[in-house]
Design a protein around this motif. Structure first.
Motif, PDB file in Angstrom:
ATOM      1  N   ILE A 183     -26.625  -6.727  28.368  1.00  0.00           N
ATOM      2  CA  ILE A 183     -25.543  -6.868  27.391  1.00  0.00           C
ATOM      3  C   ILE A 183     -24.185  -6.832  28.079  1.00  0.00           C
ATOM      4  O   ILE A 183     -23.316  -7.688  27.818  1.00  0.00           O
ATOM      5  CB  ILE A 183     -25.637  -5.751  26.338  1.00  0.00           C
ATOM      6  N   PHE A 184     -23.971  -5.872  28.957  1.00  0.00           N
ATOM      7  CA  PHE A 184     -22.666  -5.751  29.609  1.00  0.00           C
ATOM      8  C   PHE A 184     -22.399  -6.920  30.566  1.00  0.00           C
ATOM      9  O   PHE A 184     -21.250  -7.350  30.711  1.00  0.00           O
ATOM     10  CB  PHE A 184     -22.548  -4.416  30.336  1.00  0.00           C
ATOM     11  N   ALA A 185     -23.448  -7.424  31.209  1.00  0.00           N
ATOM     12  CA  ALA A 185     -23.261  -8.570  32.107  1.00  0.00           C
ATOM     13  C   ALA A 185     -22.777  -9.785  31.324  1.00  0.00           C
ATOM     14  O   ALA A 185     -21.872 -10.513  31.767  1.00  0.00           O
ATOM     15  CB  ALA A 185     -24.578  -8.883  32.816  1.00  0.00           C
ATOM     16  N   GLU A 186     -23.366 -10.004  30.148  1.00  0.00           N
ATOM     17  CA  GLU A 186     -22.928 -11.129  29.319  1.00  0.00           C
ATOM     18  C   GLU A 186     -21.538 -10.869  28.750  1.00  0.00           C
ATOM     19  O   GLU A 186     -20.694 -11.773  28.693  1.00  0.00           O
ATOM     20  CB  GLU A 186     -23.925 -11.369  28.183  1.00  0.00           C
ATOM     21  N   LEU A 187     -21.298  -9.656  28.351  1.00  0.00           N
ATOM     22  CA  LEU A 187     -20.007  -9.315  27.753  1.00  0.00           C
ATOM     23  C   LEU A 187     -18.866  -9.532  28.734  1.00  0.00           C
ATOM     24  O   LEU A 187     -17.778  -9.993  28.348  1.00  0.00           O
ATOM     25  CB  LEU A 187     -20.045  -7.855  27.297  1.00  0.00           C
TER      26      LEU A 187
END
Length: 519
Positions: free
Chosen positions: A105-109
């Motif tokens: 999630i954080f990588a995409e965010l």
């Protein structure tokens, strides 16, 4: 100058489960536009409707102004792509407790938000360092651990990983404070503050049950009515859910490389295996439902008051117990100073009443060369407590024990009989809470002040463990732990180096904080 985010900034929330919804409500009421995301659009819509219902209930109860509720509702928007969070200055993730999911999630965010956007995780058990390790800008990731239910519980643990910027942590800390929460700083170690330090509350209760010290209801009664806790360990585990509580214990145990202090309980594992998860399943340690019968604590029946009560010279918290005996007109005389026995409270007819020090009553009787020894458990405040627990040496006569029970009852206490186990109930549990708290401070997880604040606000303890140690005496808990360690021969009860050091120096925890800041 405050580093709190301005209310004009957008706050993104990822995850529309119970925690995400609660955090979204808090941020919206604080004045922020809140963008709520979940992979299931229907879940987001349901969440926003649920928040509206929550706000309406607060208005009905007079706890919230109708205009404020309407404005908060207007600030909530549903988003269906992470890209829609591009304008947020703070994004809080509240999804499943899985490292791979959070990293993804954080990588995409990171591909969508500005480089100045703060990324926060609501994780309760996963390393903030590990979550941020794969980010392009790991310095902007911080733990922002709310407690359930987020709108009600005051505490927020602001958790820094190895790469977390101090400015980011400060901004989140001050933002949480601006939202009406009580923030504390913590270093990213397993369990952070609360989930680590609280482990003995459950673990010692389970171990006492395993040793047949008393039944579930009696242990809960003593922890509530003598210890001052809002709930006993078994009531609380039933409320939390044994699947959740056991999983956290296992996680902390593994994270600390199987340290015996955090060892899970076979009793709780069996409950999980059986599906007896507590309130949510209708059965745990207690049964729930319309036809359930609540177990009652075992209370000693009424007994005649003793013929003679003589007090030993004492100091500290035990004097409040002695005052109760005095107020009941039971005391016939005070023992001379030369007859003082360490830990002895009173001579009651043929029995000696002592405060438990981590030894069994039988061992105390052997060491004193006196058969009729009865131990009294620790209480938060003997002056106001309604209940005390007593344990008798194996060789103590029935008449001698009855005299002590009668004295306690005449002083206004209900008496819970406890088997002769080392450390009894409250003393043993609180000693372990104090020990774990001391270790957390000693290892730089947090300050002593923040630790006590976290335990009072995060799990509603009647007083922080370190404050309790100051009031009852650090030396007392040091002695209790050493005796428990000797009795069991286990590393589980080893004394924290900081607790041992303060026991010798008689310095305060706050003095330790001051030295730490100066360094």
């Amino acid at each position: 100058m405050s580093n709190a985010l301005k209310t004009s900034t957008i706050v993104g929330i990822i995850g529309a489960g119970a925690m995400g919804v609660g955090i979204a409500q808090v941020a919206a009421l604080a004045g922020h536009q809140v963008a709520l995301f979940d992979i299931d659009a229907a879940t987001v819509a349901k969440a926003i409707t649920g928040i509206a219902a929550n706000l309406a209930r607060l208005v009905e109860k007079g706890r919230l102004d109708a205009t404020a509720a309407a404005h908060a509702q207007e600030r909530l928007i549903a988003v269906h792509q992470l890209a829609e969070l591009r304008d947020a200055q703070l994004v809080i993730e509240a999804v499943a407790e899985r490292l791979d999911v959070k990293r993804k999630i954080f990588a995409e965010l990171e591909e969508h938000v500005a480089k100045t956007c703060i990324l926060a995780t609501n994780t309760s058990s996963i390393s903030v360092t590990a979550i941020g390790a794969t980010l392009k800008i790991p310095s902007r990731l911080v733990g922002m651990h709310f407690f359930n239910p987020a709108p009600v519980m005051a505490l927020v643990e602001v958790v820094s990983g190895l790469a977390t910027s101090a400015d980011v942590a400060k901004a989140v800390y001050e933002t949480a404070a601006a939202w009406g929460k009580t923030p504390v700083y913590a270093r990213s170690t397993p369990g952070f503050i609360v989930n680590r330090v609280a482990r003995p509350f459950y673990a010692e209760g389970l171990r006492l049950l395993n040793e047949q010290a008393a039944d579930v209801a009696s242990i809960d009664e003593v922890m509530r009515e003598a210890g001052g806790f809002r709930m006993g360990p078994f009531e609380l585990m039933d409320l939390i859910g044994h699947d959740v509580n056991f999983a956290v214990t296992e996680s902390v145990f593994r994270a600390y490389f199987n340290d015996p202090r955090f060892a899970p309980s076979l009793i709780q594992q069996e409950l999980v295996n059986a599906g007896f998860l507590g309130r949510k399943s209708g059965r745990g340690f207690y049964e729930y439902g319309p036809n359930a019968t609540r177990q009652s604590a075992r209370i000693a029946p009424p007994t005649d008051a003793p013929r003679e009560v003589r007090l030993f010279p004492q100091s500290g918290v035990i004097m409040r117990l002695q005052q109760r005996l005095l107020n009941a007109d039971l005391v016939t005389t005070a023992m001379p100073e030369m007859e003082r026995t360490d830990g002895a409270v009173a001579q009651i007819d043929d029995a000696v009443l002592r405060l438990t020090d981590g030894r069994t009553a039988t061992q105390c009787a052997y060491d004193m060369e006196h058969d009729n020894v009865v131990l009294v458990d620790l209480a938060l405040d003997y002056a106001g407590s309604s209940t005390v627990a007593l344990a008798r040496a194996r060789q103590c006569s029935d008449s001698a024990y009855a005299a002590v029970v009668g004295a306690m009852q005449a002083a206004g206490y209900s008496v819970v009989p406890v088997a002769d186990v080392a450390g009894m109930i409250v003393m043993r549990t609180v000693a372990m809470l104090v020990n774990e708290a001391a270790d957390a401070v000693n290892q730089g997880v947090c300050t002593a002040a923040d630790l006590d604040l976290a335990m009072e606000k995060g799990v509603n303890y009647p007083v922080g463990p370190l404050k309790w140690a100051d009031e009852a005496g650090v030396t007392l808990f040091n002695t209790v732990l050493k005796n428990l360690c000797a009795h069991y021969g286990e590393d589980r009860y080893r004394v924290s180096p900081l607790l041992a050091a303060l026991s010798w120096s008689r310095a305060s925890w706050h003095a330790h904080d001051a030295v730490d800041r100066a360094a």
